[in-house]
Design an enzyme around this catalytic site. Sequence first.
Site, mmCIF file in Angstrom:
data_model
loop_
_atom_site.group_PDB
_atom_site.id
_atom_site.type_symbol
_atom_site.label_atom_id
_atom_site.label_comp_id
_atom_site.label_asym_id
_atom_site.label_seq_id
_atom_site.Cartn_x
_atom_site.Cartn_y
_atom_site.Cartn_z
ATOM 1 N N GLU A 1 0.812 -1.222 0.000
ATOM 2 C CA GLU A 1 0.000 0.000 0.000
ATOM 3 C C GLU A 1 0.846 1.273 0.000
ATOM 4 O O GLU A 1 0.546 2.236 0.695
ATOM 5 C CB GLU A 1 -0.994 -0.035 1.173
ATOM 6 N N GLU B 1 -5.582 -10.422 -2.813
ATOM 7 C CA GLU B 1 -6.408 -10.446 -1.599
ATOM 8 C C GLU B 1 -7.889 -10.316 -1.966
ATOM 9 O O GLU B 1 -8.601 -9.452 -1.459
ATOM 10 C CB GLU B 1 -6.003 -9.322 -0.640
#
Length: 582
Positions: free
Chosen positions: A344, A450
């Site tokens: 991220e 994910e």
Amino acid sequence: MAMITNVALIVCALLVASGLGTNAMTYDYSANTECLVKPESAQYKGGIIENPELNDGLKGWFPFGSAKIEHREESNGNVFIVAHTRNHSYDTLSQTLHLHSNIIYTFSAWVQVNEGKADVAAVIKTKRGYEHVAATTAQSNCWSFFKGGLTVTEPGPVELYFESNNTNVEIWMDSVSLQPFTQEQWRAHQDQAIEKYRKRTVKIQVLNKEGYPLPNVTISLGQWRPGFPVGCAINRNILNNFPYQNWFLSRFTTTTFENEMKWYSNEQTRGHVDYSVSDAMIYFTKQHNIAVRGHNVFWNDPQYVQGWVKSLSNTDLYRAARRRLDSVMSKYRGQVIAWDVENENLHFNFFESKLGWPASGLFYNWAMKADQSIPLFLNEFNTIESSGDAASSPARYLQKLDAIRKFPGNSDARFAIGLESHFGPSPNLAYMRSAIDTLGSAGVPIWLTEVDVSNSGNQAYDLEQVLREGFSHPKVNGIVIWSAWAPWGCYRMCLTDNNFNNLPTGDVVDKLLKEWGIKGSITATTDSNGFFETSLFHGEYEMKILHPSVTESSINAQKFSVLPGSEGESEQQSPLLIQVEV
């Protein structure tokens, strides 16, 4: 300017009437990320856009907001439309269109600004609000391509317009396209892509010891490892929970540890490194031949950075980060198939804010030196999930990846793209596909790392749509579902209840695993020439042969691989021929 392009990939759709006066057509997977002196022609000849290449002046185009528009021509003869005298982000140009419900629209265009660089977005204004369709970073002196899309749930008139927060620049547009596809056509694209990119024709011939064909031989084929990994996350709860283990092992051959390899799990207190739980999980996966993605070395979100790490001086943080990376990557070298080196980093920048903007490139340089045998992922959310998140748009992602690649010494690193894929309700499949098209231009592996969808009443249906889109896309190399089980629930989406009975989401996964031949089996009989021909999904297979004339010693299982063709190979691959003598 970016100097990466990808080869156009065209997948033929089945002939299905669209109901819009448009016959089913191919989907164009191409995405040119090179900034060009002259834009390419509009995809699909513009689709439903009127005057898409501005060859008829300003016909069909109007000012949006308080902007002024004009028609211009470059010295190379290219004509285009310009929005100038802009006071607000939305002061640009527009075209009114009529869209139909339950139709998937794919968008593309070429854009330029008159000076510097500026983020530019394409937006659809409906009677209910605004929907971002695509975004990119436009440059001056060359044309940038961008693409996206939307699914319309309510029919009616809309306005397509463009916006940029930089009101000092003129926005130049050309080769604009909005192409409709029915749901059936979209599914046909997926099915055809799966047939082309995930399967191969296999011909098995059984011969006797004299070399003569054996007819009526029973052949049993079982896939023991898929060529395209579809995995599921696990956590420490699996270690002593046999029902959980049985459920997981009967379905998956790939996993990611939910939290157990993260820095905050391995070193909660400075200097006290503890790998006991991740070691136990690695031992479990090794026992059962489960491939593991390493997740993650660094998480840039300050919310998940330990307090003691935040308190370090910049010099001590540099040393601690180097120790962390060397420690975890050396410990699990040869035991993981990849690492999410940074997590991220497009949305958060904890380490760069402390160590300077080259920190990301430095981390990947360390990682390359720690383990050169595996791909190194940049893992991010909203790059394919949300068309309105400018921070992690495909263009921004590629800019970040390019900057990391250009860090001194990183040119030979094995980079890869990690797309978290945390989708909300009613996923925008057109944007998802187009975003992967764009990211595919980087020429590195892409995984959906994910995958989950929020629960809004259609969770199982939405999950199926996302998984189908990911599995069928030519540029995607693997999928991990983010449904590690815990007694109190999963991150956002469980596949089972607490007794490991499937929920509707679990039923969808089982259906797709079966449909995609994962751990599947086939039993058939050879013809008069000793042949059996079928189309198999890529993967590793075990074959057993049963026939009255076959001796016991010949019944032993034999293994073979069905591999994809090389990049650029013709669409019609020659069949894989396997001859077995018994």
